[in-house]
Design a protein around this motif. Structure first.
Motif, mmCIF file in Angstrom:
data_model
loop_
_atom_site.group_PDB
_atom_site.id
_atom_site.type_symbol
_atom_site.label_atom_id
_atom_site.label_comp_id
_atom_site.label_asym_id
_atom_site.label_seq_id
_atom_site.Cartn_x
_atom_site.Cartn_y
_atom_site.Cartn_z
ATOM 1 N N ALA A 244 33.406 -83.121 70.043
ATOM 2 C CA ALA A 244 33.982 -82.115 71.037
ATOM 3 C C ALA A 244 34.169 -80.849 70.644
ATOM 4 O O ALA A 244 34.023 -79.895 71.146
ATOM 5 C CB ALA A 244 35.401 -82.701 71.057
ATOM 6 N N ASP A 245 33.829 -80.437 69.023
ATOM 7 C CA ASP A 245 33.831 -79.174 68.653
ATOM 8 C C ASP A 245 32.397 -78.580 68.693
ATOM 9 O O ASP A 245 32.375 -77.575 68.058
ATOM 10 C CB ASP A 245 34.414 -79.167 67.269
ATOM 11 N N GLY A 246 31.388 -79.283 68.941
ATOM 12 C CA GLY A 246 30.078 -78.913 69.173
ATOM 13 C C GLY A 246 29.192 -78.896 67.735
ATOM 14 O O GLY A 246 28.449 -78.526 67.579
ATOM 15 N N ASN A 247 29.927 -79.655 66.713
ATOM 16 C CA ASN A 247 29.484 -80.002 65.409
ATOM 17 C C ASN A 247 28.242 -81.351 65.584
ATOM 18 O O ASN A 247 28.671 -82.188 66.383
ATOM 19 C CB ASN A 247 30.433 -80.391 64.455
ATOM 20 N N PRO A 248 27.384 -81.401 64.840
ATOM 21 C CA PRO A 248 26.474 -82.319 64.809
ATOM 22 C C PRO A 248 27.251 -83.465 64.501
ATOM 23 O O PRO A 248 27.985 -83.983 63.548
ATOM 24 C CB PRO A 248 25.450 -82.094 63.892
ATOM 25 N N ASP A 249 26.900 -84.659 65.313
ATOM 26 C CA ASP A 249 27.392 -86.145 65.294
ATOM 27 C C ASP A 249 26.426 -87.076 65.076
ATOM 28 O O ASP A 249 25.330 -86.715 64.946
ATOM 29 C CB ASP A 249 28.103 -86.505 66.809
ATOM 30 N N GLU A 250 26.878 -88.310 64.653
ATOM 31 C CA GLU A 250 25.819 -89.442 64.400
ATOM 32 C C GLU A 250 24.756 -89.356 65.411
ATOM 33 O O GLU A 250 24.938 -89.495 66.387
ATOM 34 C CB GLU A 250 26.207 -90.623 64.033
ATOM 35 N N PRO A 251 23.355 -89.288 65.065
ATOM 36 C CA PRO A 251 22.520 -89.412 66.241
ATOM 37 C C PRO A 251 22.421 -90.618 66.729
ATOM 38 O O PRO A 251 23.054 -91.704 66.190
ATOM 39 C CB PRO A 251 20.980 -88.828 65.609
ATOM 40 N N VAL A 252 21.893 -91.291 67.906
ATOM 41 C CA VAL A 252 21.474 -92.533 68.432
ATOM 42 C C VAL A 252 20.126 -92.680 68.906
ATOM 43 O O VAL A 252 19.309 -91.720 69.193
ATOM 44 C CB VAL A 252 22.599 -92.792 69.452
ATOM 45 N N GLU A 253 19.730 -94.014 68.615
ATOM 46 C CA GLU A 253 18.326 -94.391 69.134
ATOM 47 C C GLU A 253 18.222 -95.457 70.263
ATOM 48 O O GLU A 253 19.087 -96.301 70.422
ATOM 49 C CB GLU A 253 17.475 -94.741 68.005
ATOM 50 N N LEU A 254 17.215 -95.054 71.228
ATOM 51 C CA LEU A 254 17.083 -96.290 72.373
ATOM 52 C C LEU A 254 15.572 -96.682 72.020
ATOM 53 O O LEU A 254 14.734 -95.985 71.853
ATOM 54 C CB LEU A 254 16.996 -95.358 73.726
ATOM 55 N N TYR A 255 15.758 -98.139 71.779
ATOM 56 C CA TYR A 255 14.242 -98.745 71.729
ATOM 57 C C TYR A 255 14.057 -99.530 72.983
ATOM 58 O O TYR A 255 14.986 -99.970 73.783
ATOM 59 C CB TYR A 255 14.779 -99.757 70.398
ATOM 60 N N PHE A 256 12.815 -99.351 73.101
ATOM 61 C CA PHE A 256 12.145 -100.327 74.359
ATOM 62 C C PHE A 256 11.031 -101.196 73.867
ATOM 63 O O PHE A 256 10.077 -100.671 73.406
ATOM 64 C CB PHE A 256 11.679 -99.279 75.236
ATOM 65 N N LEU A 257 11.492 -102.303 73.938
ATOM 66 C CA LEU A 257 10.531 -103.530 73.203
ATOM 67 C C LEU A 257 9.964 -104.523 74.489
ATOM 68 O O LEU A 257 10.750 -104.787 75.267
ATOM 69 C CB LEU A 257 11.265 -104.056 72.180
ATOM 70 N N GLY A 258 8.942 -104.857 74.201
ATOM 71 C CA GLY A 258 8.155 -106.079 75.036
ATOM 72 C C GLY A 258 8.355 -107.396 73.996
ATOM 73 O O GLY A 258 9.303 -107.448 73.153
#
Length: 612
Positions: A244-258
């Protein structure tokens, strides 16, 4: 004879003494660049003053760039040291110093030849690389304000059944049986993106094929582009978040698998399984998916149109799967009827289930389909399966799910020689099968056109590379579609049903492809085609993308039927109007039928035709 006595013509003409002269000239030039005068060089090398002066003028020693002078001097000293038999410690240090000097001079040369400052300073190059990496990451930066924009946009675009799903996002396991074309993939792509941004949990999308999984990715990228004006990149998509303060937060990943989910067991996050009732090897898949979502913070969402009662996921839907491991007295009882699950219900096994028919979706405000039109276009059993969420009983089918599932492959990973988006997707031999629109005006049933890669050796596999459904086209439009597809491939055979408009289509196609084969339907012909297809499929020789559920459904719909006279058996697939038909199936069979029943016999008759 001294060098002073040698003349210039011999040097220029490449005579026997030329190498000695070149060596003398190189030595003289090296001394000159080190500050010796012409007189000193002539005396040192026992050369006439005029010869050295002539070399200096003719070869423009004074105009040589500094980098060339430095390179030559460095090389000369380097070779001198390397030639020494016994080298001292100081020699080795100087050799190392000269080696580094070569690197510096090479960077200077690149810079003067049109390079940039990074060529002069490796640290600057590393810094530039890091800056570019940081800039690349920033492309996937989604701020809290953007998250709020996405949330508002999503809530303002939901239909009633999707709003119900939104209220169940925190449930551990959801299993949704749904009608075709009610926006489920679209919705869950958005829902899971918001969950990822709000909670920081990775999202793992699993589909029957990678091409199908990429639909999730496309929906997410399009949505973020529309709302936030940024383009998410990467595979997987790594999103940079802020607090909320504009500081870097933990990144998140989106995986797309067959089907490559088997190699992704190290992933962790929420799991979303698309069309779970059509995926081959569901039990193995769900074990892997459960491992990815082992921690109680993670959720599992499964949704699908119904397939067949024999599918591996059906026992999970009914509760039989959990009862297999329980004593009779401890077994649970579930009501999985539409009445019980219309609004959704949490079962005793911890799974929240819901059935959403097309009628339920329309009652919730879904206005993108015309139910009456769908009922006119589809036979009763087809409509029940596709839109009323009723599982098929394929026990009477010529192509039940148990044998058809072997045809389903992840073309993205398996077909390395096929590039679907290239101008020439496949270089091998291709056969086209076309089942035309029965009406000459184009107002009847859909037509189907398929491109099938022919076996590369006797007994090899057929691969359905491409399929098209054509509707509303007259015979000229249908013929043009065949020509357009033929132009993309190395087509050697084309088979066309000449019933109705097919006869006119065949005549037009034959003008530019004289070998196009007219197929006249009869009980004997249909029987031969079905039996040929049955043989090909039973021996594991047909493949198509696992995301093509319409092809699966079409094959599963083929069943035997006694003719009106009661003397013969034919093969039909129900449709509105009461006449057996399944356009995609027959189109594929037209192509398969080019191969003799004895696969060791040559096909014969085919040749490549250039399509302009």
């Amino acid at each position: 004879m001294t060098l002073a006595a040698q003349n210039e013509p011999e040097e220029q003409g490449g005579g026997a003494r030329a190498p000695a002269i070149v060596a003398a000239r190189t030595k003289a030039r090296s001394l000159y660049w080190r500050g010796w005068t012409v007189s000193q060089i002539a005396e040192e090398l026992d050369l006439p003053y005029t010869t050295v002066s002539s070399w200096k003028t003719r070869h423009k020693w004074d105009d040589a760039p500094a980098i060339q002078r430095a390179e030559e001097g460095t090389l000369e000293r380097y070779l001198q040291l390397m030639a020494k038999e016994a080298k001292t410690g100081g020699d080795f240090k100087e050799i190392d110093l000269l080696g580094r000097q070569f690197e510096r001079l090479a960077r200077v040369a690149r810079y003067t030849d049109g390079g940039n400052e990074a060529d002069l300073n490796p640290d600057r190059a590393k810094g530039a690389k890091a800056a570019n990496a940081k800039k690349e990451k920033a492309k996937n930066l989604i701020t809290p304000d953007m998250v709020e924009q996405l949330r508002v946009d999503m809530r303002g675009s939901l239909y009633g059944h999707q709003s119900v799903w939104l209220n169940t996002t925190s449930l551990r396991t959801r299993m949704i049986l749904k009608s075709r074309q009610i926006g489920a993939t679209w919705y869950f792509a958005r829902e899971r993106l918001l969950v990822a941004l709000e909670t920081g949990k990775n999202q793992i999308f699993i589909s029957a094929s990678r091409a199908q999984a990429n639909i999730f990715r496309a929906y997410i990228v399009q949505w973020v582009q529309k709302v936030c004006k940024i383009t998410l990149k990467g595979d997987p998509i790594a999103i940079q978040r802020q607090d909320a303060d504009g500081n870097p937060d933990e990144p998140v990943e989106l995986y797309f698998l067959g089907t490559n989910y088997r190699t992704a067991q190290g992933y962790h996050g929420d799991v979303i399984i698309d069309e779970c009732f059509w995926i081959y090897g569901f039990e193995e898949l769900f074990k892997v998916a459960s491992a990815m979502a082992t921690q109680k913070q993670y959720t599992r969402t499964l949704f699908s149109t119904p397939s067949t009662l024999a599918h591996e996921a059906y026992p999970m839907w009914t509760g039989e799967r959990v009862n297999r491991r329980r004593a009779r007295a401890d077994r649970i009882k579930l009501d999985v009827t539409h009445d019980a699950l219309k609004q959704g219900a949490l079962g005793a096994d911890g799974i929240w289930r819901q059935i959403v028919t097309v009628f339920d979706a329309v009652a919730g405000g879904f206005d993108l389909v015309d139910v009456e039109e769908l009922q006119r276009e589809y036979a009763l059993d087809e409509f029940d399966n596709l839109f009323r969420c009723i599982f098929l009983d394929d026990s009477q089918s010529m192509f039940p799910f148990q044998i058809m599932r072997r045809c389903m492959v992840d073309s993205w990973d398996v077909w390395r020689d096929y590039q679907p988006y290239a101008l020439r997707p496949y270089e091998g031999e291709v056969w086209l099968g076309y089942d035309p629109n029965a009406s000459e005006t184009g107002t009847g049933d859909d037509a189907a056109l398929v491109a099938v890669a022919a076996p590369t050796k006797p007994g090899g596999k057929f691969r359905v590379l491409e399929k098209q459904r054509l509707k509303g086209k007259d015979f000229q439009g249908q013929a043009d579609a065949v020509k357009e597809m033929a132009a993309k491939y190395n087509v050697t055979r084309i088979g066309i049903d000449t019933t109705g408009a097919g006869k006119a289509v065949h005549q037009l196609v034959s003008k530019w492809f004289p070998l196009a084969e007219a197929i006249t339907y009869s009980v004997q012909t249909k029987t031969a085609m079905v039996l040929k297809a049955k043989n090909v499929i039973s021996t594991g020789r047909l493949e198509f993308d696992a995301g093509w559920l319409d092809v699966m459904q079409a094959f599963m719909a083929i069943r035997p039927e006694i003719t009106k006279g009661g003397t013969q058996v034919t093969y039909v697939a129900s449709r509105a109007g009461g006449v057996g038909h399944a356009d995609l199936v027959w189109a594929v069979m037209h192509a398969l039928f080019f191969e003799p029943l004895d696969v060791t016999e040559p096909v014969g008759g085919g040749s490549t035709v250039e399509i302009s």
